[in-house]
Design a protein around this motif. Structure first.
Motif, PDB file in Angstrom:
ATOM      1  N   GLU A 288       0.863  -1.053  -0.091  1.00 23.33           N
ATOM      2  CA  GLU A 288      -0.131  -0.004  -0.116  1.00 23.33           C
ATOM      3  C   GLU A 288       0.824   1.109  -0.026  1.00 23.33           C
ATOM      4  O   GLU A 288       1.990   1.126   0.728  1.00 23.33           O
ATOM      5  CB  GLU A 288      -0.933   0.069   1.288  1.00 23.33           C
ATOM      6  N   PRO A 289       0.407   2.253  -0.747  1.00 24.89           N
ATOM      7  CA  PRO A 289       1.278   3.579  -0.673  1.00 24.89           C
ATOM      8  C   PRO A 289       0.730   4.360   0.534  1.00 24.89           C
ATOM      9  O   PRO A 289      -0.611   4.293   0.921  1.00 24.89           O
ATOM     10  CB  PRO A 289       0.605   4.115  -1.815  1.00 24.89           C
ATOM     11  N   ALA A 290       1.395   5.223   0.942  1.00 23.60           N
ATOM     12  CA  ALA A 290       1.187   6.098   1.804  1.00 23.60           C
ATOM     13  C   ALA A 290       1.792   7.403   2.069  1.00 23.60           C
ATOM     14  O   ALA A 290       3.100   7.433   1.568  1.00 23.60           O
ATOM     15  CB  ALA A 290       1.049   5.531   3.431  1.00 23.60           C
ATOM     16  N   HIS A 291       1.232   8.604   2.419  1.00 20.42           N
ATOM     17  CA  HIS A 291       2.017   9.820   2.394  1.00 20.42           C
ATOM     18  C   HIS A 291       2.042  10.334   3.872  1.00 20.42           C
ATOM     19  O   HIS A 291       1.241  10.415   4.637  1.00 20.42           O
ATOM     20  CB  HIS A 291       1.406  10.932   1.532  1.00 20.42           C
ATOM     21  N   MET A 292       3.146  10.807   4.361  1.00 25.71           N
ATOM     22  CA  MET A 292       3.366  11.200   5.643  1.00 25.71           C
ATOM     23  C   MET A 292       2.425  12.467   6.066  1.00 25.71           C
ATOM     24  O   MET A 292       2.134  12.484   7.209  1.00 25.71           O
ATOM     25  CB  MET A 292       4.857  11.589   5.860  1.00 25.71           C
ATOM     26  N   GLU A 293       2.370  13.292   5.010  1.00 27.19           N
ATOM     27  CA  GLU A 293       1.550  14.380   5.180  1.00 27.19           C
ATOM     28  C   GLU A 293       1.004  15.302   3.922  1.00 27.19           C
ATOM     29  O   GLU A 293       1.524  14.659   2.901  1.00 27.19           O
ATOM     30  CB  GLU A 293       2.186  15.518   6.093  1.00 27.19           C
ATOM     31  N   LEU A 294       0.206  16.173   3.797  1.00 28.37           N
ATOM     32  CA  LEU A 294      -0.249  16.655   2.862  1.00 28.37           C
ATOM     33  C   LEU A 294      -1.220  15.825   1.847  1.00 28.37           C
ATOM     34  O   LEU A 294      -1.697  16.455   0.908  1.00 28.37           O
ATOM     35  CB  LEU A 294       1.030  17.192   2.115  1.00 28.37           C
ATOM     36  N   ALA A 295      -1.321  14.797   1.970  1.00 31.62           N
ATOM     37  CA  ALA A 295      -2.006  14.072   1.001  1.00 31.62           C
ATOM     38  C   ALA A 295      -2.547  12.694   1.550  1.00 31.62           C
ATOM     39  O   ALA A 295      -2.155  12.198   2.500  1.00 31.62           O
ATOM     40  CB  ALA A 295      -1.204  13.847  -0.373  1.00 31.62           C
ATOM     41  N   GLU A 296      -3.541  12.211   0.814  1.00 32.81           N
ATOM     42  CA  GLU A 296      -4.106  10.726   1.171  1.00 32.81           C
ATOM     43  C   GLU A 296      -3.685   9.839   0.362  1.00 32.81           C
ATOM     44  O   GLU A 296      -3.437  10.243  -0.957  1.00 32.81           O
ATOM     45  CB  GLU A 296      -5.621  10.962   1.199  1.00 32.81           C
ATOM     46  N   PRO A 297      -3.489   8.426   0.652  1.00 41.01           N
ATOM     47  CA  PRO A 297      -3.878   7.817   1.975  1.00 41.01           C
ATOM     48  C   PRO A 297      -2.613   8.123   2.996  1.00 41.01           C
ATOM     49  O   PRO A 297      -1.421   8.301   2.492  1.00 41.01           O
ATOM     50  CB  PRO A 297      -3.900   6.679   1.766  1.00 41.01           C
ATOM     51  N   SER A 298      -3.035   8.357   4.140  1.00 39.57           N
ATOM     52  CA  SER A 298      -2.346   8.618   5.144  1.00 39.57           C
ATOM     53  C   SER A 298      -1.589   7.164   5.867  1.00 39.57           C
ATOM     54  O   SER A 298      -2.051   6.071   5.173  1.00 39.57           O
ATOM     55  CB  SER A 298      -2.885   9.264   6.495  1.00 39.57           C
ATOM     56  N   ILE A 299      -0.591   7.228   6.555  1.00 40.30           N
ATOM     57  CA  ILE A 299       0.061   6.099   7.157  1.00 40.30           C
ATOM     58  C   ILE A 299      -1.158   5.225   7.793  1.00 40.30           C
ATOM     59  O   ILE A 299      -1.134   3.898   7.836  1.00 40.30           O
ATOM     60  CB  ILE A 299       1.031   6.253   8.145  1.00 40.30           C
ATOM     61  N   LYS A 300      -2.050   6.144   8.575  1.00 38.02           N
ATOM     62  CA  LYS A 300      -3.075   5.650   9.329  1.00 38.02           C
ATOM     63  C   LYS A 300      -4.085   4.729   8.446  1.00 38.02           C
ATOM     64  O   LYS A 300      -4.497   3.477   8.633  1.00 38.02           O
ATOM     65  CB  LYS A 300      -3.904   6.443  10.060  1.00 38.02           C
ATOM     66  N   ASP A 301      -4.479   5.390   7.229  1.00 32.67           N
ATOM     67  CA  ASP A 301      -5.254   4.750   6.354  1.00 32.67           C
ATOM     68  C   ASP A 301      -4.731   3.316   5.417  1.00 32.67           C
ATOM     69  O   ASP A 301      -5.518   2.374   5.653  1.00 32.67           O
ATOM     70  CB  ASP A 301      -5.339   5.541   5.144  1.00 32.67           C
ATOM     71  N   ALA A 302      -3.253   3.564   5.337  1.00 31.67           N
ATOM     72  CA  ALA A 302      -2.687   2.485   4.674  1.00 31.67           C
ATOM     73  C   ALA A 302      -2.531   1.256   5.705  1.00 31.67           C
ATOM     74  O   ALA A 302      -2.652   0.185   5.334  1.00 31.67           O
ATOM     75  CB  ALA A 302      -1.344   2.824   4.236  1.00 31.67           C
ATOM     76  N   PHE A 303      -2.311   1.445   6.971  1.00 32.55           N
ATOM     77  CA  PHE A 303      -2.013   0.434   8.099  1.00 32.55           C
ATOM     78  C   PHE A 303      -3.553  -0.278   8.216  1.00 32.55           C
ATOM     79  O   PHE A 303      -3.463  -1.589   8.216  1.00 32.55           O
ATOM     80  CB  PHE A 303      -1.751   1.030   9.363  1.00 32.55           C
ATOM     81  N   ALA A 304      -4.646   0.481   8.407  1.00 30.49           N
ATOM     82  CA  ALA A 304      -5.876  -0.183   8.279  1.00 30.49           C
ATOM     83  C   ALA A 304      -6.346  -1.022   7.041  1.00 30.49           C
ATOM     84  O   ALA A 304      -6.726  -1.925   7.193  1.00 30.49           O
ATOM     85  CB  ALA A 304      -7.086   0.849   8.481  1.00 30.49           C
ATOM     86  N   SER A 305      -5.752  -0.426   5.834  1.00 33.68           N
ATOM     87  CA  SER A 305      -6.002  -1.478   4.716  1.00 33.68           C
ATOM     88  C   SER A 305      -5.381  -2.696   4.744  1.00 33.68           C
ATOM     89  O   SER A 305      -5.895  -3.859   4.351  1.00 33.68           O
ATOM     90  CB  SER A 305      -5.518  -0.566   3.403  1.00 33.68           C
ATOM     91  N   CYS A 306      -4.197  -2.534   5.219  1.00 31.40           N
ATOM     92  CA  CYS A 306      -3.259  -3.767   5.318  1.00 31.40           C
ATOM     93  C   CYS A 306      -4.242  -4.731   6.346  1.00 31.40           C
ATOM     94  O   CYS A 306      -4.244  -5.915   5.884  1.00 31.40           O
ATOM     95  CB  CYS A 306      -1.854  -3.289   5.726  1.00 31.40           C
ATOM     96  N   VAL A 307      -4.513  -4.253   7.252  1.00 26.79           N
ATOM     97  CA  VAL A 307      -5.049  -5.039   8.368  1.00 26.79           C
ATOM     98  C   VAL A 307      -6.509  -5.700   7.961  1.00 26.79           C
ATOM     99  O   VAL A 307      -6.749  -6.760   8.325  1.00 26.79           O
ATOM    100  CB  VAL A 307      -5.386  -4.360   9.782  1.00 26.79           C
ATOM    101  N   ASN A 308      -7.228  -4.843   7.061  1.00 25.45           N
ATOM    102  CA  ASN A 308      -8.437  -5.161   6.686  1.00 25.45           C
ATOM    103  C   ASN A 308      -8.402  -6.473   5.780  1.00 25.45           C
ATOM    104  O   ASN A 308      -9.354  -7.104   5.217  1.00 25.45           O
ATOM    105  CB  ASN A 308      -9.052  -4.246   5.911  1.00 25.45           C
TER     106      ASN A 308
END
Length: 206
Positions: A101-121
């Motif tokens: 999954e891709p993630a951006h530290m700031e300024l754009a989506e998906p965030s690390i939080k979003d990417a982490f949840a996507s992996c878990v899902n």
């Protein structure tokens, strides 16, 4: 800081690891020091392509319950963020890893939080966060670990690891040289603009 001292710092602080949930007593220290262990042999290639285009696990490999997050800084320019998406597709195709999954530290989506949840899902029980940064700095030491720890709070029992950034890797020499040669070829009229310069008109002699 000269290259030798940077290399020494990079080798001595190889990667971050945290484990959440009931098995957190097995978590490793924040930094694993490999510089003083002459027997520590960390292979540069741990994963190998199989004949069917997939992957097979090396000594310490990515398994079916692992998710990989490749995280960059993030930009207000949509084009820059889309390049990370393209890289993730290339990375996934090349390695055969099932969940990337891709993630951006700031300024754009998906965030690390979003990417982490996507992996878990998708059923993972371990997340490997790989910073798409050249050298270690504040983002690697502080920001990414903090954001990843916050994301992990929502998923007890899922461990995670933050790998080293790209650093002084010999393959980067080939990447930089390839870019130089391509841009010189474009200036000479023998090549189109590369994907980075396309449409900008910046690849020229001044």
């Amino acid at each position: 800081m000269d290259s030798s001292s940077l290399s020494s710092q990079f080798k001595s602080k190889s990667c971050l690891f945290r484990q959440t949930g009931p098995n957190s007593r097995r978590a490793l220290p924040s930094f694993v020091d490999l510089s003083n262990n002459p027997k520590a042999n960390v292979p540069t290639r741990l994963f190998f392509a199989s004949s069917n285009g997939g992957y097979r696990q090396g000594t310490h490999g990515i398994g079916s319950k692992d998710g990989v997050i490749i995280v960059d800084h993030g930009s207000r320019r949509k084009e820059s963020n889309l390049m990370l998406d393209e890289f993730v597709i290339m990375f996934k195709d090349k390695t055969g890893y099932p969940i990337v999954e891709p993630a951006h530290m700031e300024l754009a989506e998906p965030s690390i939080k979003d990417a982490f949840a996507s992996c878990v899902n998708q059923g993972v029980n371990r997340v490997i966060v790989s910073p798409f940064f050249l050298f270690p700095g504040r983002h690697w030491h502080q920001d990414i670990p903090s954001l990843t720890a916050e994301a992990a709070k929502d998923h007890p029992g899922v461990s995670y690891m933050i790998t080293a950034p790209l650093g002084l890797h010999e393959l980067l020499v080939d990447v930089v040289n390839d870019r130089i040669q391509h841009c010189l070829g474009h200036v000479a009229g023998d090549a189109d603009e590369c994907s980075v310069c396309a449409g900008t008109g910046k690849c020229q002699l001044y």
